[in-house]
Design a protein around this motif. Structure first.
Motif, PDB file in Angstrom:
ATOM      1  N   HIS A 110      44.346   5.164  28.793  1.00 11.57           N
ATOM      2  CA  HIS A 110      44.868   6.508  29.050  1.00 11.57           C
ATOM      3  C   HIS A 110      46.076   6.440  29.979  1.00 11.57           C
ATOM      4  CE1 HIS A 110      40.570   7.687  28.047  1.00 11.57           C
ATOM      5  NE2 HIS A 110      41.284   8.400  27.204  1.00 11.57           N
ATOM      6  N   LEU A 111      46.012   5.551  30.950  1.00 11.02           N
ATOM      7  CA  LEU A 111      47.067   5.424  31.948  1.00 11.02           C
ATOM      8  C   LEU A 111      48.403   5.042  31.314  1.00 11.02           C
ATOM      9  CD1 LEU A 111      47.231   5.676  35.048  1.00 11.02           C
ATOM     10  CD2 LEU A 111      46.896   3.202  35.170  1.00 11.02           C
ATOM     11  N   ILE A 112      48.340   4.305  30.211  1.00 10.30           N
ATOM     12  CA  ILE A 112      49.561   3.871  29.519  1.00 10.30           C
ATOM     13  C   ILE A 112      49.950   4.838  28.405  1.00 10.30           C
ATOM     14  CG2 ILE A 112      50.576   2.053  28.094  1.00 10.30           C
ATOM     15  CD1 ILE A 112      48.742   0.075  29.600  1.00 10.30           C
ATOM     16  N   PHE A 113      48.970   5.196  27.570  1.00  6.82           N
ATOM     17  CA  PHE A 113      49.272   5.975  26.371  1.00  6.82           C
ATOM     18  C   PHE A 113      49.625   7.433  26.676  1.00  6.82           C
ATOM     19  CE2 PHE A 113      47.878   8.794  22.935  1.00  6.82           C
ATOM     20  CZ  PHE A 113      48.706   8.350  21.915  1.00  6.82           C
ATOM     21  N   LYS A 114      48.853   8.089  27.560  1.00  5.59           N
ATOM     22  CA  LYS A 114      49.043   9.519  27.801  1.00  5.59           C
ATOM     23  C   LYS A 114      50.432   9.850  28.368  1.00  5.59           C
ATOM     24  CE  LYS A 114      45.024  11.277  26.508  1.00  5.59           C
ATOM     25  NZ  LYS A 114      44.873  12.360  25.518  1.00  5.59           N
ATOM     26  N   PRO A 115      50.912   9.109  29.393  1.00  8.08           N
ATOM     27  CA  PRO A 115      52.262   9.397  29.889  1.00  8.08           C
ATOM     28  C   PRO A 115      53.343   9.150  28.834  1.00  8.08           C
ATOM     29  CG  PRO A 115      51.033   8.149  31.501  1.00  8.08           C
ATOM     30  CD  PRO A 115      50.228   8.123  30.231  1.00  8.08           C
ATOM     31  N   TYR A 168      53.009   9.433  25.605  1.00  2.00           N
ATOM     32  CA  TYR A 168      52.993  10.520  24.618  1.00  2.00           C
ATOM     33  C   TYR A 168      53.621  11.783  25.198  1.00  2.00           C
ATOM     34  CZ  TYR A 168      51.704  13.890  21.131  1.00  2.00           C
ATOM     35  OH  TYR A 168      51.759  14.887  20.185  1.00  2.00           O
ATOM     36  N   ARG A 169      53.370  12.065  26.485  1.00  2.00           N
ATOM     37  CA  ARG A 169      53.975  13.249  27.086  1.00  2.00           C
ATOM     38  C   ARG A 169      55.495  13.147  27.085  1.00  2.00           C
ATOM     39  NH1 ARG A 169      52.383  17.329  30.450  1.00  2.00           N
ATOM     40  NH2 ARG A 169      50.516  17.211  29.141  1.00  2.00           N
ATOM     41  N   PHE A 170      56.015  11.956  27.393  1.00  2.00           N
ATOM     42  CA  PHE A 170      57.469  11.764  27.349  1.00  2.00           C
ATOM     43  C   PHE A 170      57.982  11.941  25.925  1.00  2.00           C
ATOM     44  CE2 PHE A 170      61.227   9.232  26.570  1.00  2.00           C
ATOM     45  CZ  PHE A 170      62.056   9.622  27.609  1.00  2.00           C
ATOM     46  N   PHE A 171      57.301  11.323  24.960  1.00  2.00           N
ATOM     47  CA  PHE A 171      57.711  11.406  23.552  1.00  2.00           C
ATOM     48  C   PHE A 171      57.694  12.856  23.071  1.00  2.00           C
ATOM     49  CE2 PHE A 171      56.668  11.393  18.989  1.00  2.00           C
ATOM     50  CZ  PHE A 171      57.738  10.653  18.491  1.00  2.00           C
ATOM     51  N   SER A 172      56.644  13.583  23.448  1.00  2.00           N
ATOM     52  CA  SER A 172      56.521  14.983  23.044  1.00  2.00           C
ATOM     53  C   SER A 172      57.636  15.831  23.643  1.00  2.00           C
ATOM     54  CB  SER A 172      55.153  15.526  23.466  1.00  2.00           C
ATOM     55  OG  SER A 172      55.058  16.906  23.183  1.00  2.00           O
ATOM     56  N   SER A 173      57.888  15.657  24.953  1.00  2.00           N
ATOM     57  CA  SER A 173      58.897  16.468  25.639  1.00  2.00           C
ATOM     58  C   SER A 173      60.315  16.135  25.190  1.00  2.00           C
ATOM     59  CB  SER A 173      58.793  16.272  27.163  1.00  2.00           C
ATOM     60  OG  SER A 173      57.556  16.721  27.644  1.00  2.00           O
ATOM     61  N   TYR A 174      60.586  14.845  25.034  1.00  2.00           N
ATOM     62  CA  TYR A 174      61.965  14.424  24.787  1.00  2.00           C
ATOM     63  C   TYR A 174      62.331  14.406  23.301  1.00  2.00           C
ATOM     64  CZ  TYR A 174      66.327  11.920  25.618  1.00  2.00           C
ATOM     65  OH  TYR A 174      67.647  11.576  25.691  1.00  2.00           O
ATOM     66  N   ILE A 175      61.363  14.047  22.446  1.00  2.00           N
ATOM     67  CA  ILE A 175      61.654  13.930  21.015  1.00  2.00           C
ATOM     68  C   ILE A 175      61.130  15.130  20.227  1.00  2.00           C
ATOM     69  CG2 ILE A 175      61.379  12.539  18.940  1.00  2.00           C
ATOM     70  CD1 ILE A 175      63.096  11.235  21.137  1.00  2.00           C
ATOM     71  N   LEU A 176      59.805  15.343  20.259  1.00  2.00           N
ATOM     72  CA  LEU A 176      59.212  16.392  19.432  1.00  2.00           C
ATOM     73  C   LEU A 176      59.714  17.784  19.811  1.00  2.00           C
ATOM     74  CD1 LEU A 176      55.501  15.160  19.158  1.00  2.00           C
ATOM     75  CD2 LEU A 176      57.418  14.735  17.606  1.00  2.00           C
ATOM     76  N   LYS A 177      59.887  18.023  21.104  1.00  2.00           N
ATOM     77  CA  LYS A 177      60.363  19.331  21.564  1.00  2.00           C
ATOM     78  C   LYS A 177      61.871  19.345  21.792  1.00  2.00           C
ATOM     79  CE  LYS A 177      55.943  20.683  23.579  1.00  2.00           C
ATOM     80  NZ  LYS A 177      55.230  21.132  24.803  1.00  2.00           N
ATOM     81  N   ARG A 178      62.550  18.298  21.349  1.00  2.06           N
ATOM     82  CA  ARG A 178      64.014  18.209  21.325  1.00  2.06           C
ATOM     83  C   ARG A 178      64.649  18.292  22.711  1.00  2.06           C
ATOM     84  NH1 ARG A 178      66.304  22.322  17.097  1.00  2.06           N
ATOM     85  NH2 ARG A 178      65.044  23.757  18.359  1.00  2.06           N
ATOM     86  N   GLY A 179      63.957  17.712  23.695  1.00  2.00           N
ATOM     87  CA  GLY A 179      64.532  17.664  25.028  1.00  2.00           C
ATOM     88  C   GLY A 179      65.822  16.878  25.078  1.00  2.00           C
ATOM     89  N   PHE A 180      66.005  15.940  24.143  1.00  2.00           N
ATOM     90  CA  PHE A 180      67.237  15.134  24.115  1.00  2.00           C
ATOM     91  C   PHE A 180      68.473  15.988  23.896  1.00  2.00           C
ATOM     92  CE2 PHE A 180      65.656  15.298  19.756  1.00  2.00           C
ATOM     93  CZ  PHE A 180      66.792  15.572  19.014  1.00  2.00           C
ATOM     94  N   ALA A 223      56.155  13.079  32.310  1.00  2.00           N
ATOM     95  CA  ALA A 223      55.357  11.872  32.056  1.00  2.00           C
ATOM     96  C   ALA A 223      54.772  11.346  33.363  1.00  2.00           C
ATOM     97  CB  ALA A 223      56.228  10.803  31.395  1.00  2.00           C
ATOM     98  N   TYR A 224      55.560  11.412  34.427  1.00  2.00           N
ATOM     99  CA  TYR A 224      55.061  10.992  35.744  1.00  2.00           C
ATOM    100  C   TYR A 224      53.855  11.829  36.170  1.00  2.00           C
ATOM    101  CZ  TYR A 224      54.563  11.011  40.782  1.00  2.00           C
ATOM    102  OH  TYR A 224      54.033  10.984  42.045  1.00  2.00           O
ATOM    103  N   GLY A 225      53.907  13.135  35.905  1.00  2.00           N
ATOM    104  CA  GLY A 225      52.804  14.013  36.264  1.00  2.00           C
ATOM    105  C   GLY A 225      51.509  13.610  35.577  1.00  2.00           C
ATOM    106  N   VAL A 226      51.610  13.241  34.298  1.00  2.00           N
ATOM    107  CA  VAL A 226      50.429  12.795  33.553  1.00  2.00           C
ATOM    108  C   VAL A 226      49.937  11.453  34.097  1.00  2.00           C
ATOM    109  CG1 VAL A 226      49.576  12.086  31.280  1.00  2.00           C
ATOM    110  CG2 VAL A 226      51.126  14.039  31.486  1.00  2.00           C
ATOM    111  N   PHE A 227      50.872  10.537  34.358  1.00  2.00           N
ATOM    112  CA  PHE A 227      50.510   9.228  34.929  1.00  2.00           C
ATOM    113  C   PHE A 227      49.776   9.416  36.260  1.00  2.00           C
ATOM    114  CE2 PHE A 227      51.586   5.690  37.781  1.00  2.00           C
ATOM    115  CZ  PHE A 227      51.101   4.604  37.040  1.00  2.00           C
TER     116      PHE A 227
END
Length: 243
Positions: A192-197, A199-211, A225-229
């Protein structure tokens, strides 16, 4: 009749503008967690009803205020949020002619002195005052009977009060979430410590078009992602009896 509910704790730098932005409401209720910076006094001076309650979780704070609301409709507002003129007119329109029991409002994040329109949360904030309640401790959910619509205009939300404040907020939420998760029997592993952060970064930056929001979008995705970590680190520390 429209009631506005504003939960607060030490919001003296923001509360006056928040209250003035909803001056069109028939009633403004501030539910305060014993602020020490003058938030209560400022709210009273602006004609609000102020309820004081020791904070235990976000749902209980708001549910307590709901029991005092006299309006047929309730708008939930945070101390660092503002209702724009366009949103005000839309709110008044749906209260009079709307077909739904509740409405979501869009919140573009404000970060590094700009609004990130590709990082938008949509949250139920305007509801009929009938059999409504909040559930959940940190990311509370408003339970509404009936259909839900979405308003067209944005809520102004000044989420960014400086990097140190944002990180402190993430850590504070992380402790609260970690303790709640542990009490409910949820376990955390190093997976969880590796995967969850990630995924949060991927979701925020890619899926939700944060880029598409440039450097601020990248920075905000990283902080999320830091918050989840941080949350999963704290759960593991609690499991090991270190905290």
């Amino acid at each position: 009749m429209l009631s506005v509910i504003i939960p607060t704790y030490n919001e003296i730098d923001y509360i006056e503008d928040a209250i003035k932005s909803v001056a069109f409401a028939d009633e403004i209720i501030v539910i305060d967690s014993y602020s020490s910076d003058g938030t209560k006094e400022k709210s009273l001076s602006l004609g609000c009803t102020v309820l004081e309650r020791k904070f235990d979780n976000f749902s209980n704070q708001k549910n307590h205020a709901i029991s005092y609301a006299k309006g047929d409709w309730i708008l939930f507002l945070d101390g660092d949020e503002r209702v724009s003129q366009k949103l005000k007119l839309e709110i008044l329109s749906v209260i009079k002619n709307g077909k739904h029991s509740g409405y979501k409002i869009s919140f573009p994040h404000f970060y590094m002195n700009r609004f990130l329109y590709h990082k938008v949360d949509r949250v139920i904030r305007l509801v009929k005052n009938k059999n409504i309640k909040f559930t959940g401790d940190v990311h509370e959910k408003l339970v509404v009977e009936g259909s839900i619509g979405t308003l067209k205009n944005f809520m102004i939300h000044y989420t960014y009060k400086g990097l140190s404040n944002l990180l402190q907020k993430k850590d504070s939420y992380a402790w609260f979430q970690a303790k709640t998760s542990y009490e409910r029997g949820k376990k955390a592993t190093y997976f969880h410590l590796i995967f969850k952060p990630f995924y949060r970064f991927f979701s925020s930056y890619i899926l939700k078009r944060g880029f598409m929001d440039g450097v601020p979008g990248l920075a905000l995705a990283s902080i999320n992602a830091y918050g989840v970590f941080s949350r999963y680190v704290k759960i593991i520390l609690i499991q090991k009896g270190l905290k």
